[in-house]
Design a protein around this motif. Sequence first.
Motif, PDB file in Angstrom:
ATOM      1  N   CYS A  46       0.732  -1.228  -0.021  1.00  0.00           N
ATOM      2  CA  CYS A  46      -0.117  -0.061   0.026  1.00  0.00           C
ATOM      3  C   CYS A  46       0.778   1.144  -0.014  1.00  0.00           C
ATOM      4  O   CYS A  46       0.491   2.015  -0.659  1.00  0.00           O
ATOM      5  CB  CYS A  46      -0.827   0.165   1.233  1.00  0.00           C
ATOM      6  SG  CYS A  46      -2.055  -1.481   1.150  1.00  0.00           S
ATOM      7  N   GLN A  47       1.687   1.213   0.716  1.00  0.00           N
ATOM      8  CA  GLN A  47       2.747   2.366   0.886  1.00  0.00           C
ATOM      9  C   GLN A  47       3.499   2.581  -0.461  1.00  0.00           C
ATOM     10  O   GLN A  47       3.725   3.927  -0.940  1.00  0.00           O
ATOM     11  CB  GLN A  47       4.030   2.227   1.680  1.00  0.00           C
ATOM     12  CG  GLN A  47       3.528   2.330   3.160  1.00  0.00           C
ATOM     13  CD  GLN A  47       4.352   1.751   4.198  1.00  0.00           C
ATOM     14  OE1 GLN A  47       5.675   1.635   3.784  1.00  0.00           O
ATOM     15  NE2 GLN A  47       4.255   1.853   5.527  1.00  0.00           N
ATOM     16  N   THR A  55      -2.956   5.326  -2.593  1.00  0.00           N
ATOM     17  CA  THR A  55      -2.984   6.500  -2.580  1.00  0.00           C
ATOM     18  C   THR A  55      -2.815   7.074  -1.184  1.00  0.00           C
ATOM     19  O   THR A  55      -3.457   6.169  -0.205  1.00  0.00           O
ATOM     20  CB  THR A  55      -4.499   6.883  -2.976  1.00  0.00           C
ATOM     21  OG1 THR A  55      -4.373   6.659  -4.356  1.00  0.00           O
ATOM     22  CG2 THR A  55      -4.629   8.641  -3.041  1.00  0.00           C
ATOM     23  N   PRO A  56      -1.988   8.037  -0.654  1.00  0.00           N
ATOM     24  CA  PRO A  56      -1.917   8.594   0.786  1.00  0.00           C
ATOM     25  C   PRO A  56      -3.319   9.055   1.236  1.00  0.00           C
ATOM     26  O   PRO A  56      -3.900   9.619   0.405  1.00  0.00           O
ATOM     27  CB  PRO A  56      -0.888   9.688   0.709  1.00  0.00           C
ATOM     28  CG  PRO A  56      -0.325   9.294  -0.363  1.00  0.00           C
ATOM     29  CD  PRO A  56      -1.075   8.699  -1.565  1.00  0.00           C
ATOM     30  N   TYR A  99      -2.998   4.408   3.886  1.00  0.00           N
ATOM     31  CA  TYR A  99      -2.943   4.225   2.478  1.00  0.00           C
ATOM     32  C   TYR A  99      -4.125   3.642   2.094  1.00  0.00           C
ATOM     33  O   TYR A  99      -4.429   2.477   2.583  1.00  0.00           O
ATOM     34  CB  TYR A  99      -1.633   3.931   1.675  1.00  0.00           C
ATOM     35  CG  TYR A  99      -0.583   4.626   2.047  1.00  0.00           C
ATOM     36  CD1 TYR A  99       0.230   5.573   1.059  1.00  0.00           C
ATOM     37  CD2 TYR A  99       0.360   4.496   3.290  1.00  0.00           C
ATOM     38  CE1 TYR A  99       1.443   6.066   1.466  1.00  0.00           C
ATOM     39  CE2 TYR A  99       1.361   5.159   3.661  1.00  0.00           C
ATOM     40  CZ  TYR A  99       1.988   6.036   2.693  1.00  0.00           C
ATOM     41  OH  TYR A  99       3.113   6.651   2.895  1.00  0.00           O
TER      42      TYR A  99
END
Length: 385
Positions: free
Chosen positions: A193-194, A198-199, A209
Motif C-alpha cells: 500500500c505504501q 494513494t496516501p 494508504y
Amino acid sequence: MAKHAVLSSGAKLWRSLACANSELRLDLTLACGQSFRWRETAEGHWTGVIGGRVWTLTQTDDTLWYYVYKKQDMRKEGRDEKRKAGISLQEENESEKKFEGPLKKEDEEPVAVTSVLDTEEEDKMLRDYFQLNVKLVDLYMAWGAADPHFKSIADIFTGVRMLRQDPTECLFSLICTSNNNITRIQGMVERLCQAMGTPLFQLDETSYYDFPSLSALADSSVEERLRDLGFGYRARFLHQSAQKILNTHGPQWLEGLRSVPYLQAHNALRTLPGVGTKVADCVCLMSLDKAEAVPIDTHVWQIAKRDYKYATVNRQKSITDKIHRELGDFFRKLWGPYAGWAQAVLFCAELRKFQKLKQMPHLKQPKKEEENEDEMTVVCKKVKN
C-alpha cells in the motif's frame, strides 16, 4: 499532527450503531487473519481503511462506535500545534491568506460537523463491511444444535463475523499469504500500500494508504519493485494476476463474480497466477458473498481429524483438490449454507494468540500479547493443489 481518536477523549465526535458483542467482537474478527490492515491503536480501538477512508472502531457491550477521519482533523491539529508555538489565530489566518490567497469554494475548510449524507453513507459502509444484516446469534444457535463440538467453542469465541472486503484488496492480500504468517503478511500488505496506494491520512506518525488499484498493480515496473520490497516469487503472481484481470476480463470482473454461483467464481479465480484452491475459497468467502465456501488448510484439516474423526480412505499426508472438495462438502452438510462462517470460528479458536480465552472463558476480552513470529501459519498457507 492528527492523533488516533479515543472514545473516552471525545465521545460526542463519534458515531454509533446498535450492535451487541454477541453479534460482533472486533478483537476476534479483525485479528483472525481475514484482513491484514487493522491495528489496535489504543486499548480496544482498531484503526484501518474501508472504502478509501480511515476509521477507528471500538465497542461497548451493545454498541459499535466509529470515528471517520476528515480533513478538518488535520487542520485542527495543525492549528493546535501553531498555538502551542505562540502563533495567534489572527496571525495564522493572515499567514494563510498571504501565502495561499483567497480560498476557492472547493478548497474551503470542511465544517466540523459531518453531514447527514456522510453519516448515512458511512453507516451503510460499516454495515456492509461487517455484514450486519446477518444475524450471527441465530447462526451460532443453529450450528451448536447440529454440532456438539461447535457448541463447546461457541460460548468462548462469540461474535466472529466474516468481513465483506473489497474483492481487489482481498485477492491481492491473500496472494501474499503463501507460506507466510500473520505478522509477515501484515508487513507485506502495508509495504504494498505504501509503494502503490494513494496516501489518505497520517495519525501519530503512522501513515494510512488506500489499497492499490488494479491498474497500479498491473504496471510494468511492479514485479521488480515488489521483489525489492521482499515479496519474492509472490511479486510475479501479483503482477501477472493484475495484468490478466485487466487484459482478459476487465476492471469490473472481480466484483461481477459476486453475482455468479460459488463453484463458477471459485473456478474462475483458479485461472489466476498464484491462486490455488485455498486462496480461491478465501476470496469467495471473504469478498464475493459465497458463505458456503470453506477454506481448507492444514489446520482446518487437523481440526477435522482431531475433533470430527474425519479420515480419508488412503490417509493422504497432503491436501489435494479432492480432499479439499470432500472436506468442504463434509462441513457444508454439517453446518449448512453459512458453513464458511462456522469454519472461521473454529479457525479463530486455533490461533495461539487467543488460547488464553479457553482457560479464562469468563473474560470478555483477551489480554494483549505479542504475536509469535512462528505462530500458526495463517489463512492461506500454501498447500498441494
